[in-house]
Design an enzyme around this catalytic site. Structure first.
Site, mmCIF file in Angstrom:
data_model
loop_
_atom_site.group_PDB
_atom_site.id
_atom_site.type_symbol
_atom_site.label_atom_id
_atom_site.label_comp_id
_atom_site.label_asym_id
_atom_site.label_seq_id
_atom_site.Cartn_x
_atom_site.Cartn_y
_atom_site.Cartn_z
ATOM 1 N N GLY A 251 -80.039 10.580 2.948
ATOM 2 C CA GLY A 251 -81.318 10.015 3.383
ATOM 3 C C GLY A 251 -81.736 8.764 2.616
ATOM 4 N N ASP A 252 -81.021 8.421 1.524
ATOM 5 C CA ASP A 252 -81.399 7.234 0.745
ATOM 6 C C ASP A 252 -81.058 5.945 1.495
ATOM 7 O OD1 ASP A 252 -82.661 8.221 -1.448
ATOM 8 O OD2 ASP A 252 -80.968 7.997 -2.835
ATOM 9 N N ASP B 62 -110.430 18.666 -7.475
ATOM 10 C CA ASP B 62 -108.994 18.944 -7.602
ATOM 11 C C ASP B 62 -108.849 20.458 -7.737
ATOM 12 O OD1 ASP B 62 -106.535 16.799 -8.762
ATOM 13 O OD2 ASP B 62 -106.152 18.948 -8.540
ATOM 14 N N TYR C 26 -92.800 15.598 4.451
ATOM 15 C CA TYR C 26 -93.783 14.887 3.619
ATOM 16 C C TYR C 26 -94.120 13.535 4.251
ATOM 17 C CZ TYR C 26 -95.095 11.354 0.231
ATOM 18 O OH TYR C 26 -95.702 10.283 -0.361
ATOM 19 N N PHE D 129 -95.474 1.678 -2.535
ATOM 20 C CA PHE D 129 -94.016 1.633 -2.707
ATOM 21 C C PHE D 129 -93.654 2.653 -3.802
ATOM 22 C CE2 PHE D 129 -92.125 -1.046 0.473
ATOM 23 C CZ PHE D 129 -93.275 -1.324 1.183
ATOM 24 N N GLY E 224 -103.022 16.363 -1.691
ATOM 25 C CA GLY E 224 -101.871 16.517 -0.793
ATOM 26 C C GLY E 224 -100.624 16.784 -1.591
ATOM 27 N N LYS F 124 -97.723 11.835 6.293
ATOM 28 C CA LYS F 124 -98.375 10.524 6.061
ATOM 29 C C LYS F 124 -98.492 9.766 7.385
ATOM 30 C CE LYS F 124 -98.857 10.926 1.614
ATOM 31 N NZ LYS F 124 -100.193 11.132 1.057
ATOM 32 N N ASN G 191 -101.185 20.820 -8.750
ATOM 33 C CA ASN G 191 -100.085 20.023 -9.308
ATOM 34 C C ASN G 191 -100.618 19.067 -10.384
ATOM 35 O OD1 ASN G 191 -97.458 19.058 -9.558
ATOM 36 N ND2 ASN G 191 -97.715 17.520 -7.973
ATOM 37 N N SER H 207 -97.830 5.999 2.306
ATOM 38 C CA SER H 207 -96.589 5.723 1.591
ATOM 39 C C SER H 207 -95.722 4.799 2.427
ATOM 40 C CB SER H 207 -95.849 7.046 1.369
ATOM 41 O OG SER H 207 -94.520 6.797 0.991
ATOM 42 N N SER I 279 -77.962 11.180 -13.126
ATOM 43 C CA SER I 279 -76.964 10.947 -12.072
ATOM 44 C C SER I 279 -77.458 9.777 -11.251
ATOM 45 C CB SER I 279 -76.848 12.168 -11.155
ATOM 46 O OG SER I 279 -76.300 13.240 -11.871
ATOM 47 N N TYR J 3 -101.505 12.282 -10.463
ATOM 48 C CA TYR J 3 -100.917 11.091 -11.098
ATOM 49 C C TYR J 3 -101.640 9.805 -10.661
ATOM 50 C CZ TYR J 3 -97.250 7.578 -12.058
ATOM 51 O OH TYR J 3 -96.541 6.475 -12.466
HETATM 52 C C1 UD1 Z 1 -88.937 8.710 -2.779
HETATM 53 C C2 UD1 Z 1 -89.360 9.246 -1.414
HETATM 54 C C3 UD1 Z 1 -90.633 8.603 -0.976
HETATM 55 C C4 UD1 Z 1 -91.721 8.734 -2.042
HETATM 56 C C5 UD1 Z 1 -91.196 8.113 -3.335
HETATM 57 C C6 UD1 Z 1 -92.220 8.296 -4.462
HETATM 58 C C7 UD1 Z 1 -87.308 9.814 -0.202
HETATM 59 C C8 UD1 Z 1 -86.452 9.515 0.979
HETATM 60 N N1 UD1 Z 1 -88.345 8.994 -0.416
HETATM 61 O O1 UD1 Z 1 -88.558 7.360 -2.643
HETATM 62 O O2 UD1 Z 1 -91.068 9.230 0.208
HETATM 63 O O3 UD1 Z 1 -92.890 8.084 -1.620
HETATM 64 O O4 UD1 Z 1 -89.994 8.788 -3.714
HETATM 65 O O5 UD1 Z 1 -91.945 7.438 -5.514
HETATM 66 O O6 UD1 Z 1 -87.069 10.744 -0.928
HETATM 67 N N2 UD1 Z 1 -82.116 7.767 -8.024
HETATM 68 C C9 UD1 Z 1 -80.976 8.058 -8.763
HETATM 69 N N3 UD1 Z 1 -80.978 9.196 -9.518
HETATM 70 C C10 UD1 Z 1 -82.033 10.059 -9.587
HETATM 71 C C11 UD1 Z 1 -83.195 9.751 -8.817
HETATM 72 C C12 UD1 Z 1 -83.193 8.601 -8.041
HETATM 73 O O7 UD1 Z 1 -79.992 7.317 -8.739
HETATM 74 O O8 UD1 Z 1 -81.943 11.085 -10.277
HETATM 75 C C13 UD1 Z 1 -82.141 6.515 -7.221
HETATM 76 C C14 UD1 Z 1 -82.306 6.711 -5.733
HETATM 77 O O9 UD1 Z 1 -81.058 6.871 -5.103
HETATM 78 C C15 UD1 Z 1 -83.053 5.441 -5.330
HETATM 79 C C16 UD1 Z 1 -83.895 5.101 -6.561
HETATM 80 O O10 UD1 Z 1 -83.289 5.786 -7.641
HETATM 81 O O11 UD1 Z 1 -82.145 4.382 -5.113
HETATM 82 C C17 UD1 Z 1 -85.349 5.548 -6.445
HETATM 83 O O12 UD1 Z 1 -85.403 6.930 -6.096
HETATM 84 P P1 UD1 Z 1 -86.767 7.762 -6.107
HETATM 85 O O13 UD1 Z 1 -87.488 7.536 -7.378
HETATM 86 O O14 UD1 Z 1 -86.437 9.169 -5.738
HETATM 87 O O15 UD1 Z 1 -87.652 7.079 -4.972
HETATM 88 P P2 UD1 Z 1 -87.316 6.781 -3.421
HETATM 89 O O16 UD1 Z 1 -86.096 7.476 -2.979
HETATM 90 O O17 UD1 Z 1 -87.385 5.318 -3.215
#
Ligand code: UD1
Length: 333
Positions: A295-296, A31, A149, A178, A82, A153, A35, A124, A216, A11
């Protein structure tokens, strides 16, 4: 001098190849398609109208890697190879440590053997763990990563710091991403995860195209403006351009180990993303509020000042662009 790009069909790797070719760099891309898809290589060529050498191989294959360094005059390496799925890394830590950490070591050791010392690493923002302050600056504490993961990093960053300490003729850029989202405006390359996506934007895209029924939203009781999690979403093309600027920095006289946040400095909530996606693409994203995801973190966004001052990096694409481009790519597939 050519740039070796590992994981160039992935990506972020594929978008970076496009920007590097547009900027006039010559590339050697590898590559193993673990993935990603072989068609991406042709699409990079279609978008740019430029050609490059491609090797289908695992970057842990030292003898093939050596062959590439012998056959090509490599001036710098950008490492995108990776594994990156957070949940999977918890299930399969050994696979993640071998592929990410051992892979980086094989690559760095081969570079050393052939006297190539310019390295750009895909890190990351996850290395910051639970933030002590927001926005995150590069000198914030790193550590206490919450999954293997993220720990890979963190370990690779440490390995790079030790390498630089042992030999200051290395020239290294660590880029802490980010939340990369969106796709190339051509709609030819983008994020294409297998199965049910874990990340927000690809999940929304599958709801928009009716492959999944509803989103969700993981919690609406955080201490944020609307209760949903806030993140720093950055368009993948802006992110890719950050790599070109990092390479330009490494081409300058001064050697060093440089660390940069690549983000926009703006935080958007989950509901901001849903509403913007609906508006710009004229689609409906049904959603339900569910429990918080373990973990969020409530709020996570960058201070992008250092990258602006030292690289001239400014993310120029808007949230509208990110949502529009993500949907365009999915609709074209
Ligand atoms: C996650 C990873 C991070 C990685 C990044 C890649 C964790 C703890 N961190 O970050 O290591 O570099 O992805 O982009 O997993 N959300 C929903 N519903 C969903 C999916 C996500 O509500 O189905 C919310 C999450 O709670 C969060 C936000 O959307 O608040 C972003 O989530 P996500 O895209 O998974 O990224 P990160 O958690 O920030």
């Amino acid at each position: 001098m050519k740039i070796l790009v590992t994981g160039g069909a992935g990506y972020i790797g594929s978008h970076t190849c496009v920007e590097l070719l547009n900027a006039g760099f010559e590339l050697v891309v590898i590559d193993d398609f673990s993935n990603s898809k072989p068609t991406v290589i042709e699409k990079i060529k279609t978008i740019t109208g430029k050609d490059f050498s491609f090797y289908e191989m695992d970057y842990l294959n030292r003898s093939l890697l050596e062959k590439i360094f012998k056959e090509n005059e490599i001036g710098a390496v950008i490492n995108f190879a990776g594994y990156k799925a957070v949940g999977e890394s918890v299930e399969k830590p050994i696979d993640y440590y071998i592929n990410n950490v051992s892979g980086a070591l094989v690559l760095l050791d081969t570079m050393k053997k052939y006297g190539v010392k310019k390295f750009v690493f895909s890190s990351s923002a996850t290395v910051y763990g639970e933030p002590k302050k927001i926005p995150l600056t590069e000198d914030c504490h790193v550590g206490e990563t919450t999954n293997p993961y993220g720990t890979t990093k963190l370990f690779i960053e440490q390995i790079l710091k030790d390498i630089y300490r042992s030999d200051s003729t290395w020239d290294i850029a660590i880029l802490r991403y980010f939340n990369p989202v969106g796709a190339h405006e051509s709609g030819l390359i983008g994020e294409d995860p297998e199965g049910i996506p874990n990340n927000l934007m690809p999940y929304i895209t599958k709801v928009a195209s009716h492959e999944l029924e509803k989103l969700s939203i993981f919690g609406n009781d955080y201490d944020t403006k609307d209760g949903t999690g806030v993140r720093d979403y950055i368009h993948v093309v802006d992110l890719a351009k950050g790599h070109v600027l990092a390479l330009n920095k490494l081409d300058k006289e001064e050697k060093g180990l440089f660390v940069y946040n690549l983000g926009t400095g703006k935080g958007y909530s989950v509901l901001d993303i849903v509403k913007t996606y609906e508006k710009v693409n004229n689609v409906e994203i049904p959603y339900q509020i569910t429990e918080r995801r373990k973990g969020d973190i409530a709020i996570y966004y960058a201070d992008p000042t250092k990258a602006k001052e030292e690289l001239g990096f400014v993310a120029s694409k808007t949230l509208d662009d990110m949502c529009q481009d993500a949907y365009r790519f999915a609709s074209k597939k």
